[in-house]
Structure formats: structure tokens, C-alpha cells
Design an enzyme around this catalytic site. Structure first.
Site, PDB file in Angstrom:
ATOM      1  N   SER A   8       4.986   3.337  -7.142  1.00 30.06           N
ATOM      2  CA  SER A   8       5.195   3.061  -8.553  1.00 30.06           C
ATOM      3  C   SER A   8       4.029   2.255  -9.104  1.00 30.06           C
ATOM      4  CB  SER A   8       6.484   2.255  -8.729  1.00 30.06           C
ATOM      5  OG  SER A   8       6.518   1.653 -10.002  1.00 30.06           O
TER       6      SER A   8
ATOM      7  N   ASN B  73     -24.367 -20.348  14.086  1.00 25.07           N
ATOM      8  CA  ASN B  73     -24.275 -18.893  13.967  1.00 25.07           C
ATOM      9  C   ASN B  73     -23.649 -18.306  15.243  1.00 25.07           C
ATOM     10  OD1 ASN B  73     -24.713 -16.155  13.782  1.00 25.07           O
ATOM     11  ND2 ASN B  73     -26.743 -16.372  12.849  1.00 25.07           N
TER      12      ASN B  73
ATOM     13  N   ASP C 185     -26.898 -25.360  14.083  1.00 24.80           N
ATOM     14  CA  ASP C 185     -26.938 -23.934  13.755  1.00 24.80           C
ATOM     15  C   ASP C 185     -25.824 -23.241  14.530  1.00 24.80           C
ATOM     16  OD1 ASP C 185     -27.353 -21.276  13.404  1.00 24.80           O
ATOM     17  OD2 ASP C 185     -29.502 -21.314  13.845  1.00 24.80           O
TER      18      ASP C 185
ATOM     19  N   HIS D 277     -25.097 -16.703  18.570  1.00 24.79           N
ATOM     20  CA  HIS D 277     -25.591 -17.424  19.741  1.00 24.79           C
ATOM     21  C   HIS D 277     -24.476 -17.833  20.695  1.00 24.79           C
ATOM     22  CE1 HIS D 277     -29.289 -17.417  17.509  1.00 24.79           C
ATOM     23  NE2 HIS D 277     -28.718 -18.064  16.511  1.00 24.79           N
TER      24      HIS D 277
ATOM     25  N   ILE E 169     -27.795 -14.345  21.920  1.00 25.34           N
ATOM     26  CA  ILE E 169     -29.223 -14.649  22.090  1.00 25.34           C
ATOM     27  C   ILE E 169     -29.484 -16.126  21.807  1.00 25.34           C
ATOM     28  CG2 ILE E 169     -29.908 -12.298  21.516  1.00 25.34           C
ATOM     29  CD1 ILE E 169     -30.788 -13.339  18.773  1.00 25.34           C
TER      30      ILE E 169
ATOM     31  N   GLY F  72     -34.108 -19.022  17.864  1.00 25.40           N
ATOM     32  CA  GLY F  72     -35.570 -19.044  17.863  1.00 25.40           C
ATOM     33  C   GLY F  72     -36.108 -20.472  17.901  1.00 25.40           C
TER      34      GLY F  72
ATOM     35  N   ALA G  33       8.443  -3.438  -2.538  1.00 23.66           N
ATOM     36  CA  ALA G  33       8.944  -2.293  -1.778  1.00 23.66           C
ATOM     37  C   ALA G  33       8.090  -1.053  -2.047  1.00 23.66           C
ATOM     38  CB  ALA G  33      10.396  -2.027  -2.160  1.00 23.66           C
TER      39      ALA G  33
HETATM   40  P1  NAI Z   1      17.064   8.228 -10.930  1.00 24.24           P
HETATM   41  O1  NAI Z   1      17.961   7.031 -10.965  1.00 24.24           O
HETATM   42  O2  NAI Z   1      17.337   9.292 -11.918  1.00 24.24           O
HETATM   43  O3  NAI Z   1      17.114   8.873  -9.506  1.00 24.24           O
HETATM   44  C1  NAI Z   1      17.243   8.113  -8.352  1.00 24.24           C
HETATM   45  C2  NAI Z   1      18.356   8.706  -7.524  1.00 24.24           C
HETATM   46  O4  NAI Z   1      18.419   8.037  -6.273  1.00 24.24           O
HETATM   47  C3  NAI Z   1      19.711   8.570  -8.151  1.00 24.24           C
HETATM   48  O5  NAI Z   1      20.303   9.832  -8.314  1.00 24.24           O
HETATM   49  C4  NAI Z   1      20.481   7.699  -7.211  1.00 24.24           C
HETATM   50  O6  NAI Z   1      21.860   8.002  -7.114  1.00 24.24           O
HETATM   51  C5  NAI Z   1      19.782   7.938  -5.912  1.00 24.24           C
HETATM   52  N1  NAI Z   1      19.979   6.868  -4.966  1.00 24.24           N
HETATM   53  C6  NAI Z   1      19.982   5.547  -5.228  1.00 24.24           C
HETATM   54  N2  NAI Z   1      20.202   4.862  -4.104  1.00 24.24           N
HETATM   55  C7  NAI Z   1      20.342   5.754  -3.107  1.00 24.24           C
HETATM   56  C8  NAI Z   1      20.581   5.646  -1.711  1.00 24.24           C
HETATM   57  N3  NAI Z   1      20.711   4.457  -1.146  1.00 24.24           N
HETATM   58  N4  NAI Z   1      20.632   6.757  -0.988  1.00 24.24           N
HETATM   59  C9  NAI Z   1      20.504   7.967  -1.565  1.00 24.24           C
HETATM   60  N5  NAI Z   1      20.298   8.115  -2.894  1.00 24.24           N
HETATM   61  C10 NAI Z   1      20.214   7.037  -3.653  1.00 24.24           C
HETATM   62  O7  NAI Z   1      15.612   7.692 -11.084  1.00 24.24           O
HETATM   63  P2  NAI Z   1      14.192   8.439 -11.060  1.00 24.24           P
HETATM   64  O8  NAI Z   1      13.452   7.934 -12.198  1.00 24.24           O
HETATM   65  O9  NAI Z   1      14.362   9.886 -10.938  1.00 24.24           O
HETATM   66  O10 NAI Z   1      13.574   7.805  -9.794  1.00 24.24           O
HETATM   67  C11 NAI Z   1      13.170   8.567  -8.675  1.00 24.24           C
HETATM   68  C12 NAI Z   1      12.196   7.744  -7.885  1.00 24.24           C
HETATM   69  O11 NAI Z   1      11.005   7.576  -8.627  1.00 24.24           O
HETATM   70  C13 NAI Z   1      12.689   6.349  -7.563  1.00 24.24           C
HETATM   71  O12 NAI Z   1      12.272   5.995  -6.271  1.00 24.24           O
HETATM   72  C14 NAI Z   1      11.991   5.498  -8.566  1.00 24.24           C
HETATM   73  O13 NAI Z   1      11.845   4.169  -8.138  1.00 24.24           O
HETATM   74  C15 NAI Z   1      10.678   6.210  -8.683  1.00 24.24           C
HETATM   75  N6  NAI Z   1       9.939   5.947  -9.902  1.00 24.24           N
HETATM   76  C16 NAI Z   1      10.361   6.448 -11.098  1.00 24.24           C
HETATM   77  C17 NAI Z   1       9.647   6.210 -12.244  1.00 24.24           C
HETATM   78  C18 NAI Z   1      10.004   6.819 -13.509  1.00 24.24           C
HETATM   79  O14 NAI Z   1       9.244   6.707 -14.478  1.00 24.24           O
HETATM   80  N7  NAI Z   1      11.160   7.479 -13.608  1.00 24.24           N
HETATM   81  C19 NAI Z   1       8.457   5.345 -12.236  1.00 24.24           C
HETATM   82  C20 NAI Z   1       8.062   4.933 -10.920  1.00 24.24           C
HETATM   83  C21 NAI Z   1       8.798   5.213  -9.813  1.00 24.24           C
END
Ligand code: NAI
Length: 613
Positions: A151, A519, A517, A522, A537, A540, A167
Site C-alpha cells: 500500500s 583505519n 590511525d 591495518h 597491511i 605507511g 504490515a
Molecule cells: P475490501 O474490504 O473490499 O476487500 C478486502 C476483503 O478481505 C474483504 O472482502 C474482507 O472480508 C476480506 N478479509 C478481511 N479479513 C480477512 C481474513 N482474515 N481472511 C480472509 N479474508 C478477509 O478492500 P479492498 O480495497 O478490495 O482491499 C483489498 C486489499 O488491497 C487489502 O489488502 C487492502 O489493504 C489493499 N489496498 C487497497 C487499497 C484501495 O485503494 N482499495 C489501497 C491500498 C491497499
């Protein structure tokens, strides 16, 4: 479409595929022939609850469209169950897209352990569990495509997302290492930092943005990275709204500090602009790339023994310079005065120094006891060459001289001239002042002449060093070339005296303590190896001290007061344990000398001259 990227026969696990981005990936891969495990815990966006409908709905969508999919409702924290679902349903796994995610945004001072832990468990630990369970299958079959979802919050930081950012960057770190481990077996691991409208972003972005940033615009990059034809691995891409771009590390050229006493907080402060200067960047991709400048600095320090410089081989220092006109370049450094330093020494320091340059090794020969034994019958005396250690306290400042911008790793100690204005006191607090006496343009580099005066407590100058430093790579600035570097012609006769002394195996370890010195070249075999030497070494200036002692013994009755000045050029290294052979010729009141290493028959100090008084 004949050139359509297909996934027939491939089995893909997509975590968190019950909605948002994961759903888009699942639909696209399934539409292109992949068998898909649609995994989703089905809980809320903050990690609360669970349910089956999210995954079921996507499976239904896929099957309704003629694709193949099964649901998995496990949390990614139980990655092995998700992988087992793939094996049970389809007998294999080829693709893993770690996508499941939740948010628990809050400013750090309000962040609870639970906020931290839940984010960690779903993103980083979940990514680990799923990938770890799939990994043996991918390795064994010699095929795998793995995606980690990072992200921008991890890449760049974001308010309220310390848990999430940590994370997310952790996933990138995992991807980087897995890419290295998997490459040989065609298991490719990449990461993405997506931007898409989903339930995770709908509370942050305006509705029209959420609607415009379709997950379907991110899915094609993920599909491509998961395809057989992709060869990229260990890469991270930002992707959103139809834009995809690789992101990489860019590194400033950086500051190179001279090793040893030069690596100080003040030196860092002095070179802060270089630490941050991206004018001439590099793009490291591996730890080896990362270490390259470090190794360069080590190597250059290790090689800092060869000759360089112009020198008149007499016992006189280089002529006092006229300050050249300002040029905006290195010449502007001429006349620069260093911040003075004050240092103290006593009989103990002098004795250690004398021992470190080989004095008094014969217990039956009392002639050098005067340099190492404070109760000596002749009275305790200082060896004059101890004065070459004085400049060390301020030498590091060379890196901060205005107009003199250079890589200190490319700095070589070319020559040393030492003049004793009077015998060194056996105990003193001295003040060292230094100025850049001149800079010559040697084409391949600049020859910097540094004058260092050392005065006693009364302000009387007792010693002057002229240190010739050759800085590779900064020549061609339009300065004077300076005196020719041709050496003195030694008399065409056998030496008038030859002094052989075998150095100790630990000579350099002693000398570093006595001279200041430090370094590691040496002392540390690994460091020396990085510089191309098979062992540490000798300094010098240690050899220089051996030569000074030889001249005193053979031409001055071991009377240190008779050494008016001494100079020499450093031409080759000496390994501790080797035998230094000093060949000497009396020419008027001067003694010309050179030092060789007996074992290799190489000249290690040339252009040697002592003016006796
Ligand atoms: P979303 O919330 O629509 O999808 C995430 C899905 O993961 C959900 O359906 C949820 O039920 C599922 N989930 C959550 N915990 C879980 C678990 N322990 N085990 C199995 N499934 C679980 O969100 P989105 O936006 O589609 O996110 C997808 C990934 O992309 C995520 O990792 C998010 O952090 C990442 N992300 C999204 C961004 C965005 O602009 N939408 C930006 C940067 C990262």
C-alpha cells in the site's frame, strides 16, 4: 482473441475475494480459464465478525459465467486450510494473491495493542500463512506466481496508519526475499500498491472517486503478473485507474567519509548535503548493489598506500604557495584553515610509539632504551617521528573544506614531510593548526598539500608536517600542474649503510594504538580483503618511523635532536612480519634513503631524505 493471456489449467487462490479488489481478480482470472479458490472471511472492514455470503456470491458469479470456483471461508490466519481447499477441489495450486485486508486506522497515541495486532494478523501474518502453506507445492512443481498487496501507506507513510503501514511494508519485505528464494524454481513474487474504490476506501474518498476507481482497473496488472509469460519478480507496482508503474528505490550518491578517525558526527554534519544529494543517484536492486559504495569506501581506504605526488627530493618542504585566484573549484580551498585541535602526550605515549616502530627489540642493546624507558641512563627522549601523528587529530576536516568537493574514499596519502623546529618535549599539550598550502592539478586528480603546525603550550611551533594528499577523480580544474613528480636520483654507488629489521606479525596492531590511525585496514582481515589485500597491511607512516630510526642509528648516533627533517613517498604496502630494508646514502648533511621489503624485493618508501642538524 488469439493473443489473450489465458490461465487454463492454473489454480489460483485469491484471499479476501468476496468483494473489492479480490473479487475483480477472481472474476478476471476465472474468465480467462483459471480455477479459483474464492477465499473470504466475510467479516466487517475492521476485522469483526465472519460470514459465508461474500465468498459464495463471487463463486456464484463465476460459475454463472461458466467459470470454475470454490469458496473458502477461513481467515488467512489459517492459510493451510485455504491451500487445502485448493488441493481438495482442484488438486494443485499455481497462483496465490494475498489480498485480504482490514483497516483499524487511528493516530498512534490512541492505537491499542489490539489495533496493532489485528492488522498484523490479517495482513502480514495472514500473507505469511497462506504463502507458506502454498510454497512447497509451488517449489516442487517448479511454477508459482505470488502477489503481495502492499500500500502507499506502507511505501510512503500515512497519518493514522502506523499499524497498517508497518504490515504493508512488511509484506513488501517478504515479497523481496521470497522473490530471491523462488526465482530458481520459477516461483515469481511481486507486490502491488493499488488504489481502488472499495469498502476500505469509501469512508476516505469522495463517492465519485470510489465509483471511478474501479477494482477492474487494477485487476489486469495482477493478472499479467500471475501469468506464465511474466518474468518479473521482486518488483512492486503502484496501480490504479488504468495506470500501472513500477516503483523502485533511489539512492543518493552519498557522502564518503575517510575511514578511521574521520567517521564522526561532525563529518556527517559537514557532508549532510551529499548524504541527501540525488543529482547522481543509483537504483540498488540487491543487497550487493546496496553494499557497493560501502565496499568502494573500504577498498579505497585499503588502496590508500600508493604513490602520487610531486616532490622535490630534498629535505625542504614544498615552496610556500601564492594563493591562486578564486575559481569556484578546488583552488578556492587553497589557504583554508582547519579548526585547531589540542592533544596531549607523555612518556607512555612516546614509548608505545617507539615500540610500535620497532625500537628496542634487542634486550642487550641499550641504545634505544632512551625512547622506551623513562629511567634510561641517557635520559628519556622522544623519537622525532612521533610528530607525524599530530595531524591525525584534525585530518578528518578535509572532507568539509569549501570548494573541495570530493569522495574521501578516493583520497590517497602520497607523501609526508616532517620538520622538527626543536626536539620534541617528552610530555606536552600541543595545539595543531592546519591550512591547505596549495592544490595542484595533476589531471587524473588533485594534489593537496596540507601544512600542519604543532605548537607547545607557549605557542612555539615545535613541528611542522606537510601531508601530501592525492585525491583521485577531481583533476582537470585548470590549476597549475606543480613540480614534476620525478624522484631524486640516488647516488650511483652501493648504499653507505643498510639497516634490516623484521617487523612483528602484530606490528600494525601496535602502531594503530600509538599513532591514532585506527583505519581497520591495518587490523581487520575482512576489511583488508575488501581492499584486495590478503591480510592487514602496515601503516605507511610506521615504515616511515622504521626508516627514521635507521637513519638516526647509522648517521646520528641515535641522537634524536639531530633529525632536522625527514620526508618520504609511499610507494607500496608492507605486510606485518615482513623485513624492512632501509638503504641509506650520505649526501652532504642529508641522508637519502629508500625502504624495500626484503621478501618481495619491492621499494615501499622512495624519495626518502633526512636533513641532519
Ligand atoms: P475490501 O474490504 O473490499 O476487500 C478486502 C476483503 O478481505 C474483504 O472482502 C474482507 O472480508 C476480506 N478479509 C478481511 N479479513 C480477512 C481474513 N482474515 N481472511 C480472509 N479474508 C478477509 O478492500 P479492498 O480495497 O478490495 O482491499 C483489498 C486489499 O488491497 C487489502 O489488502 C487492502 O489493504 C489493499 N489496498 C487497497 C487499497 C484501495 O485503494 N482499495 C489501497 C491500498 C491497499
Amino acid at each position: 482473441m488469439s493473443n489473450e493471456l489465458r490461465f487454463d489449467g492454473r489454480v489460483a487462490i485469491i484471499t479476501g475475494a468476496g468483494g473489492g479488489l479480490g473479487r475483480a481478480y477472481a472474476l478476471l482470472l476465472a474468465a480467462r480459464g483459471a480455477s479459483v479458490v474464492v477465499n473470504d472471511l466475510g467479516g466487517g472492514m475492521h476485522g469483526e465478525g465472519a460470514g459465508t455470503s461474500a465468498a459464495d456470491r463471487v463463486v456464484e458469479e463465476i460459475t454463472a459465467a461458466g467459470g470454475e470456483a470454490v469458496a473458502s471461508y477461513d481467515s488467512v490466519e489459517h492459510g493451510e486450510r485455504i491451500v487445502q481447499a485448493a488441493l481438495d477441489a482442484f488438486g494443485r495450486v499455481d497462483i496465490v494473491v494475498n489480498n485480504a485486508g482490514i483497516l483499524r486506522d487511528t493516530s498512534f497515541h490512541k492505537m491499542s495493542e489490539e489495533d496493532w495486532e489485528k492488522i498484523y494478523r490479517v495482513h502480514l501474518y495472514g500473507g505469511f500463512r497462506v504463502t507458506h502453506a502454498a510454497w512447497p507445492h509451488l517449489r516442487d512443481q517448479g511454477y508459482g506466481r505470488v502477489i503481495m498487496t502492499s500500500s502507499a501507506a506502507g511505501l510512503y507513510g500515512n497519518f493514522g496508519q502506523a499499524n497498517y503501514g508497518a504490515a504493508k511494508l512488511g509484506l513488501l519485505g517478504m515479497a523481496n526475499s521470497l522473490a530471491v528464494e523462488g526465482q530458481k524454481r520459477n516461483v515469481l513474487v511481486n507486490a502491488i500498491a493499488p488504489l481502488a474504490g472499495s469498502r476500505l476506501t469509501e469512508t476516505i474518498l469522495p463517492p465519485e472517486m470510489v465509483a471511478a476507481l474501479k477494482p477492474e482497473y487494477v485487476a489486469p496488472l495482477v493478472a499479467f503478473l500471475c501469468h506464465d509469460s511474466n518474468t518479473a519478480t521482486g518488483q512492486v507496482f503502484e496501480v490504479g485507474a488504468g495506470w500501472a508503474a513500477r516503483v523502485r528505490w533511489q539512492r543518493a550518491r552519498g557522502a564518503f567519509l575517510p575511514l578511521g578517525a574521520g567517521v564522526t558526527p561532525e563529518a556527517i554534519a559537514g557532508q549532510w548535503a551529499d548524504v541527501q544529494n540525488f543529482d547522481d543517484p543509483t537504483y540498488p536492486e540487491t543487497p550487493m548493489d546496496s553494499f557497493a559504495p560501502v565496499v568502494e569506501n573500504l577498498k579505497t581506504a585499503a588502496a590508500a598506500q600508493p604513490p602520487s605526488a610531486a616532490s622535490k627530493v630534498t629535505a625542504e618542504p614544498a615552496a610556500a604557495p601564492a594563493r591562486p585566484a578564486a575559481t569556484g573549484g578546488p583552488l578556492d580551498a587553497v589557504g583554508f584553515e582547519f579548526a585547531p585541535t589540542t592533544t596531549s602526550y607523555d612518556e607512555g605515549d612516546l614509548s608505545l610509539y617507539a615500540l610500535s616502530i620497532g625500537a628496542a627489540t634487542d634486550p642487550l642493546d641499550a641504545s634505544e632504551l632512551q625512547f622506551v624507558y623513562e629511567l634510561s641512563r641517557d635520559g628519556f627522549k622522544a623519537l622525532p617521528t612521533y610528530a607525524v601523528t599530530f595531524p591525525f587529530s584534525l585530518l578528518w576536516q578535509i572532507t568539509g573544506v569549501p570548494g573541495l568537493r570530493f569522495n574521501p574514499a578516493l583520497l590517497l596519502h602520497g607523501e609526508q614531510y616532517l620538520e622538527l623546529r626543536r626536539p620534541l618535549p617528552v610530555k606536552a599539550t600541543v595545539t595543531n593548526t592546519a591550512r591547505i598550502a596549495n592544490i595542484y592539478d595533476k589531471g587524473s586528480g588533485a594534489l593537496v598539500l596540507l601544512d600542519v603546525d604543532t605548537a607547545d603550550e607557549q605557542g612555539q611551533v615545535i613541528a611542522r608536517n606537510q601531508v601530501s594528499l592525492f585525491i583521485r577523480g577531481i583533476g582537470g580544474f585548470g590549476g597549475e600542474r606543480g613540480p614534476s613528480s620525478a624522484g631524486v636520483a640516488l647516488p650511483d654507488r652501493a648504499p653507505d649503510a643498510v639497516h634490516r629489521e623484521k617487523t612483528n606479525e602484530n606490528q600494525a596492531l601496535l602502531y594503530r594504538l600509538s599513532s591514532g590511525d585506527r583505519n581497520p585496514l591495518h587490523a581487520d582481515p575482512a576489511f583488508a580483503a575488501a581492499g584486495g589485500f590478503n591480510r592487514p597491511i602496515l601503516h605507511g607512516l610506521c615504515t616511515f618511523g622504521f626508516a627514521g630510526r635507521a637513519v638516526l642509528r647509522h648517521f646520528a648516533g641515535n641522537d634524536p635532536a639531530r633529525l632536522g627533517s625527514i620526508r618520504a613517498r609511499f610507494t607500496r604496502h608492507v605486510f606485518p612480519g615482513e623485513t624492512i630494508v632501509t638503504e641509506m646514502w650520505a649526501v652532504g648533511s642529508d641522508v637519502l634513503f629508500q625502504c624495500k621489503v626484503a621478501e618481495r624485493d619491492e621499494v615501499v618508501l622512495s624519495n626518502g631524505a633526512v636533513a641532519l642538524v
